[in-house]
Scaffold this motif. Structure first.
Motif, PDB file in Angstrom:
ATOM      1  N   SER A   1      39.803  50.997  46.945  1.00 49.14           N
ATOM      2  CA  SER A   1      40.152  49.882  47.839  1.00 49.14           C
ATOM      3  C   SER A   1      38.771  48.941  48.088  1.00 49.14           C
ATOM      4  O   SER A   1      37.722  49.466  47.921  1.00 49.14           O
ATOM      5  CB  SER A   1      40.594  50.250  49.225  1.00 49.14           C
ATOM      6  OG  SER A   1      39.598  50.291  50.327  1.00 49.14           O
TER       7      SER A   1
ATOM      8  N   LEU B   1      41.064  58.304  41.335  1.00 50.72           N
ATOM      9  CA  LEU B   1      41.724  57.642  42.565  1.00 50.72           C
ATOM     10  C   LEU B   1      40.451  57.804  43.663  1.00 50.72           C
ATOM     11  O   LEU B   1      40.734  59.025  44.252  1.00 50.72           O
ATOM     12  CB  LEU B   1      42.765  57.881  42.782  1.00 50.72           C
ATOM     13  CG  LEU B   1      43.574  57.246  44.119  1.00 50.72           C
ATOM     14  CD1 LEU B   1      43.490  55.395  44.282  1.00 50.72           C
ATOM     15  CD2 LEU B   1      44.644  57.430  44.371  1.00 50.72           C
TER      16      LEU B   1
ATOM     17  N   LEU C   1      44.158  50.803  51.801  1.00 53.65           N
ATOM     18  CA  LEU C   1      44.325  50.730  50.352  1.00 53.65           C
ATOM     19  C   LEU C   1      45.865  50.332  50.227  1.00 53.65           C
ATOM     20  O   LEU C   1      46.560  50.992  50.783  1.00 53.65           O
ATOM     21  CB  LEU C   1      43.966  51.874  49.413  1.00 53.65           C
ATOM     22  CG  LEU C   1      44.030  51.513  47.937  1.00 53.65           C
ATOM     23  CD1 LEU C   1      43.285  52.367  47.293  1.00 53.65           C
ATOM     24  CD2 LEU C   1      45.649  52.197  47.448  1.00 53.65           C
TER      25      LEU C   1
ATOM     26  N   ILE D   1      40.946  47.530  44.796  1.00 51.82           N
ATOM     27  CA  ILE D   1      42.385  47.135  45.192  1.00 51.82           C
ATOM     28  C   ILE D   1      42.412  46.657  46.534  1.00 51.82           C
ATOM     29  O   ILE D   1      41.591  46.896  47.577  1.00 51.82           O
ATOM     30  CB  ILE D   1      43.147  48.315  45.209  1.00 51.82           C
ATOM     31  CG1 ILE D   1      43.113  49.170  43.931  1.00 51.82           C
ATOM     32  CG2 ILE D   1      44.558  48.245  45.653  1.00 51.82           C
ATOM     33  CD1 ILE D   1      43.532  48.129  42.679  1.00 51.82           C
TER      34      ILE D   1
ATOM     35  N   VAL E   1      39.490  53.895  40.717  1.00 52.05           N
ATOM     36  CA  VAL E   1      40.178  52.749  41.610  1.00 52.05           C
ATOM     37  C   VAL E   1      39.955  53.295  43.024  1.00 52.05           C
ATOM     38  O   VAL E   1      39.971  54.273  43.326  1.00 52.05           O
ATOM     39  CB  VAL E   1      41.480  52.970  41.023  1.00 52.05           C
ATOM     40  CG1 VAL E   1      42.413  52.020  41.959  1.00 52.05           C
ATOM     41  CG2 VAL E   1      41.847  52.645  39.718  1.00 52.05           C
TER      42      VAL E   1
ATOM     43  N   PRO F   1      49.171  50.184  48.251  1.00 55.55           N
ATOM     44  CA  PRO F   1      49.352  50.801  46.850  1.00 55.55           C
ATOM     45  C   PRO F   1      50.179  49.805  45.712  1.00 55.55           C
ATOM     46  O   PRO F   1      50.256  50.093  44.731  1.00 55.55           O
ATOM     47  CB  PRO F   1      50.563  51.808  47.396  1.00 55.55           C
ATOM     48  CG  PRO F   1      49.931  52.218  48.798  1.00 55.55           C
ATOM     49  CD  PRO F   1      49.613  50.928  49.262  1.00 55.55           C
TER      50      PRO F   1
ATOM     51  N   LEU G   1      47.815  55.496  37.126  1.00 58.98           N
ATOM     52  CA  LEU G   1      46.833  56.294  37.415  1.00 58.98           C
ATOM     53  C   LEU G   1      46.621  57.644  36.686  1.00 58.98           C
ATOM     54  O   LEU G   1      45.622  58.373  36.995  1.00 58.98           O
ATOM     55  CB  LEU G   1      47.380  56.968  39.071  1.00 58.98           C
ATOM     56  CG  LEU G   1      47.170  55.959  40.100  1.00 58.98           C
ATOM     57  CD1 LEU G   1      47.675  56.562  41.541  1.00 58.98           C
ATOM     58  CD2 LEU G   1      45.929  55.037  40.248  1.00 58.98           C
TER      59      LEU G   1
ATOM     60  N   LEU H   1      48.295  48.961  42.848  1.00 58.09           N
ATOM     61  CA  LEU H   1      47.418  49.996  42.210  1.00 58.09           C
ATOM     62  C   LEU H   1      47.958  50.029  40.462  1.00 58.09           C
ATOM     63  O   LEU H   1      48.899  49.586  40.261  1.00 58.09           O
ATOM     64  CB  LEU H   1      47.932  51.414  42.559  1.00 58.09           C
ATOM     65  CG  LEU H   1      47.166  51.960  43.786  1.00 58.09           C
ATOM     66  CD1 LEU H   1      47.891  53.270  44.195  1.00 58.09           C
ATOM     67  CD2 LEU H   1      45.686  52.219  43.502  1.00 58.09           C
TER      68      LEU H   1
END
Length: 408
Positions: free
Chosen positions: A154, A196, A183, A175, A152, A185, A191, A188
């Motif tokens: 941005s 990440l 990024l 993201i 994951v 949150p 996680l 998201l």
């Protein structure tokens, strides 16, 4: 703030010690007397004649990243101490794949890693040829040490993250970013079972993702290629607060550590665990080969010399000077009613645009190498990157003012 000129008041920042600053003022050769042959020569012309011939090409045809108005890219000029060390390295051609072929170079890498790793809360790591390989190595360790299959990051993450995911067979979820380029949150996913990736200094805007998220995923990798060295500045270290909770961190030495190209660090919080996941053994090796590369050059030696010459305080003074350059430039743009500032710079990158003039037209009116462009939300912005310690901010502001006023 101190005067932003080449005669920066720190004695270690003088032209005597940073010869690159003085070279920025030398006129480049404008004529090359002999053309290069179209085909491989049957007989060579000799070493000295080759140097005479290539000087005009290599030096005269180069981009002068140390020019007083150079702010276009994340490519600082290198201090002269690195030139000497790089020449020594090239003459020896050591290989860090074997201790016997790099007895001191291997020690030099360990020394530099011992010096720098604590600033990031990491236990150690190794050098590699650029932060693309550093990011690839960090994600490789996440896959094989932590068992993740999804990354994951941005939408503003460096393209090396997408490259690494494709090479490693990892799924990538990108993201959206917030209004400051970080990024966001709120988008998201869970996680618990992912890697990440947080960016400390995005390529376009220099934004720093929320590093307080570090440690919340199964593995957290921080791409600190650009802003990582700010950890060595007491003034700016807190901008990367939380990075010590990451599992891996990449730092580009050829950016704000002012090293020659092909030098980056990949650092790990649990070094033994990471190394076990990214090491291979072979009958011809005296020790396991760690990381993506096999043969590696002694890239740590120029950085060792730089840190010895400058010390932490000398490096920090240059970084702080560059951050002040960006702040001064941003303030002058805010005060000019013919310019629009995107945001105040977070890590030395200033985005802005002229009002009533196209970006291409505007940039052609500024000195070569002063500005680049980037695209945000489909809109083009001019981009000034404070990476050149030899920059003269007064000249930059004057050039921008002249360009936006329509003068030539």
């Amino acid at each position: 703030m101190p005067s932003i000129h080449m005669d920066y008041p720190d004695p270690s920042f003088s032209t005597a010690n940073d010869l690159a600053c003085a070279l920025a003022y030398l006129e480049s050769p404008t004529h090359i007397s002999q053309d290069l042959p179209n085909q491989l020569p049957e007989a060579g012309i000799g070493e000295r004649q080759t140097l005479d011939l290539l000087a005009g090409y290599v030096l005269g045809g180069a981009a002068h990243l140390n020019a007083p108005t150079a702010l276009a890219h994340m490519n600082p000029p290198t201090p002269w101490i690195t030139w000497a060390m790089s020449l020594w390295n090239a003459s020896l051609n050591q290989n860090l794949l074997h201790d016997m072929t790099s007895p001191f170079a291997t020690q030099a890498e360990a020394i530099v890693l011992d010096w720098l790793s604590p600033y990031f809360g990491m236990a150690g790591g190794h050098f590699c040829a650029g932060s693309t390989l550093a990011n690839l190595t960090g994600l490789w360790a996440a896959r094989d040490a932590a068992g993740v299959s999804t990354v994951v990051a941005s939408e503003a993450a460096h393209l090396s993250i997408a490259k690494s995911c494709r090479l490693l067979g990892l799924d990538l979820i990108q993201i959206p970013t917030d209004q400051r380029g970080r990024l966001d949150p709120q988008y998201l996913p869970p996680l618990q079972n992912v890697c990440l990736v947080l960016t400390a200094g995005t390529t376009a805007t220099g934004a720093i993702d929320p590093l307080d998220l570090a440690g919340q995923a199964k593995w957290t990798h921080v791409d600190a290629a650009w802003a990582g060295p700010l950890r060595l500045s007491p003034i700016y270290a807190d901008r990367l607060k939380g990075i010590d909770q990451a599992d891996s961190v990449s730092v580009s030495a050829h950016k704000l550590l002012f090293q020659p190209k092909d030098a980056a660090l990949i650092l790990f919080r649990q070094l033994a665990v990471a190394n076990a996941a990214i090491s291979f053994d072979s009958g011809y090796l005296a020790k396991p080969n760690v990381g993506v590369q096999g043969s590696r050059s002694a890239a740590a030696i120029p950085l060792l010399a730089t840190l010895l010459a400058w010390g932490r305080a000398g490096l920090a003074s240059r970084l702080e000077f560059l951050m002040q350059v960006a702040d001064t430039l941003a303030a002058s743009i805010e005060a000019n009613d013919r310019l629009e500032l995107w945001q105040r710079p977070q890590t030395g990158i200033t985005l802005f645009r002229p009002l009533g003039m196209s970006i291409p037209t505007f940039i052609t009116k500024t000195p070569p190498g002063m500005l680049s462009t980037c695209v945000l939300a489909g809109e083009v912005w001019a981009r000034a990157v404070a990476a050149n310690p030899c920059v003269d901010c007064d000249q930059v502001i004057a050039a921008i003012t002249t360009a936006v006023n329509g003068n030539t």
